[in-house]
Design an enzyme around this catalytic site. Structure first.
Site, PDB file in Angstrom:
ATOM      1  N   GLU A  50      -0.114 -18.479 -86.287  1.00 28.61           N
ATOM      2  CA  GLU A  50      -0.619 -18.649 -84.931  1.00 28.61           C
ATOM      3  C   GLU A  50      -1.885 -17.829 -84.700  1.00 28.61           C
ATOM      4  OE1 GLU A  50       0.081 -20.735 -82.699  1.00 28.61           O
ATOM      5  OE2 GLU A  50       1.849 -21.620 -83.621  1.00 28.61           O
ATOM      6  N   TYR A 133      -0.506 -17.286 -74.858  1.00 24.77           N
ATOM      7  CA  TYR A 133      -0.182 -18.428 -75.709  1.00 24.77           C
ATOM      8  C   TYR A 133       0.561 -17.984 -76.976  1.00 24.77           C
ATOM      9  CZ  TYR A 133      -0.557 -21.596 -79.554  1.00 24.77           C
ATOM     10  OH  TYR A 133      -0.247 -22.346 -80.650  1.00 24.77           O
ATOM     11  N   ASP A 151      -2.047 -24.171 -75.809  1.00 27.03           N
ATOM     12  CA  ASP A 151      -3.326 -24.002 -76.500  1.00 27.03           C
ATOM     13  C   ASP A 151      -4.269 -25.118 -76.062  1.00 27.03           C
ATOM     14  OD1 ASP A 151      -2.422 -26.274 -77.806  1.00 27.03           O
ATOM     15  OD2 ASP A 151      -2.808 -25.499 -79.823  1.00 27.03           O
TER      16      ASP A 151
END
Length: 390
Positions: A50, A133, A151
């Site tokens: 991520e 996020y 996102d």
């Protein structure tokens, strides 16, 4: 489904929400890409992926992720990583503060959390480099917590699904998007649902020319019904782009080249590059020679232009002209420049090079192979000596 204003909440009938959920998850089950970080639900690979995927495309991240995980297979390995090894594994991905924050957070997790990721959203946000996020993505994917992860891909999908106008970077629209994401999120498989939304945005609901015929939500999409799918989400105009003219010298001395580590700057700090700088609209070659003399106390003669490297850093569009150079006078025995090394070309891979420096090394390698018909290797027994003391 009615089209909400920028400040209105999104509410759908329970039956329609279930259709959206089951349709998307079924589509994801059939069409998801095989990505290495999806092979495990352990928080560590999920977290690393991520962070790498922030402002970076999937196809770029895959080889970096595999290499990074081989170098630092566990959280403890990352926490104990040497700074230069860490940056070398990250070199080319850009936004190097991401790598530094990863290591900082890993050390906190090892030292204060017993090597475990915080179980709460609020605690996760306290870690370096973890934003809203990223925290939601990790907690939903690795721990099945029902948190919407918004996102850029998800924002685009939701903006079109609800035909939501307004700049998604602004607070009113952000609130509606967050509420819409939570409204749609199922209690079961929330991580898969978040990944499915991301996948839909990345492969079908594209920024330009969306592939609406392939979308499992096409019959629900308000933007498609209104013919606005190519115009949403609305975004404010970009800030001005600055053009930057730079020059660098590849100084060759006794078969080796000079590189220097950046310091004192947040941007690309601790990365290695060929010496040079930004010289505005003045004479690049002359300015470069004066810089090397005043800054490094090196008296050089520029030779051929090796290459021109064009790249972008944040809002700058950089044109870097690279010259080969030779020393005009012998190096003084007492000359020493901090954070500088004379290296063989074959040793460049030991250093975390900037993206521009890596492209210069590629040009040098191609030039050497063209001239000699073989790769440059350098004497295997040569070891790096003190800075600027070849």
């Amino acid at each position: 489904m009615s089209t909400p204003a920028a400040t209105e909440a999104v509410h759908l009938p329970a039956a329609e929400i279930r259709r959206l959920q089951t349709g998307l998850l079924a589509w994801y089950q059939q069409h998801q890409r095989r990505l290495p970080w999806r092979e495990s639900r352990d928080f560590y690979p999920v977290w690393v992926s991520e962070v790498m995927l922030q402002q970076t495309q999937v196809q770029t991240v895959v080889p970096y992720f595999l290499r990074f995980m081989r170098a630092f297979p566990t959280l403890e390995d990352l926490a104990g990583a040497d700074s230069q090894d860490l940056l070398r594994m990250w070199a080319g991905l850009g936004y190097y503060s991401r790598a530094r924050n990863l290591r900082k957070a890993a050390r906190i997790l090892v030292r204060e959390h017993g090597g475990k990721f915080p179980g709460s959203y609020r605690e996760a946000l306290k870690l370096p480099g973890i934003g809203r996020y990223t925290a939601a993505a990790i907690l939903s994917i690795a721990f099945d917590q029902p948190l919407p992860a918004l996102d850029g891909n998800v924002v685009r999908v939701l903006s079109r699904l609800f035909c939501l106008k307004g700049d998604p970077a602004k607070s009113p629209v952000q609130g509606v998007l967050a509420a819409a994401g939570q409204h749609l999120l199922p209690d079961y498989r929330p991580g898969d649902f978040n990944q499915a939304l991301m996948e839909l945005g990345a492969t079908v609901c594209l920024p330009r020319n969306p592939r609406c015929l392939l979308c499992p939500w096409s019959s629900h999409c308000e933007a498609l019904k209104s013919g606005m799918q190519d115009r949403l989400p609305e975004k404010a105009g970009r800030s001005g782009i600055r053009l930057s003219r730079q020059a660098a010298a590849v100084i060759r001395h006794r078969g080796r080249f000079l590189i220097r580590k950046r310091s004192g700057s947040r941007l690309l700090r601790d990365m290695w590059e060929f010496p040079g700088g930004e010289f505005g609209r003045s004479d690049l070659a002359g300015s470069l020679v004066k810089y090397l003399e005043s800054e490094l106390r090196l008296n050089v003669r520029l030779c051929d232009r090796l290459t021109v490297v064009k790249h972008a850093v944040t809002n700058r569009r950089i044109t870097l002209t690279v010259y080969e150079a030779r020393l005009k006078s012998p190096l003084p025995a007492t000359l020493s420049i901090p954070n500088a090394r004379w290296i063989w070309l074959s040793q460049a891979g030991r250093y975390p090079l900037t993206a521009a420096a890596s492209r210069i090394v590629q040009a040098l390698t191609a030039e050497y192979s063209h001239r000699h018909g073989r790769p440059e290797s350098g004497p295997a027994q040569v070891r790096l000596r003190s800075p600027l003391k070849p």
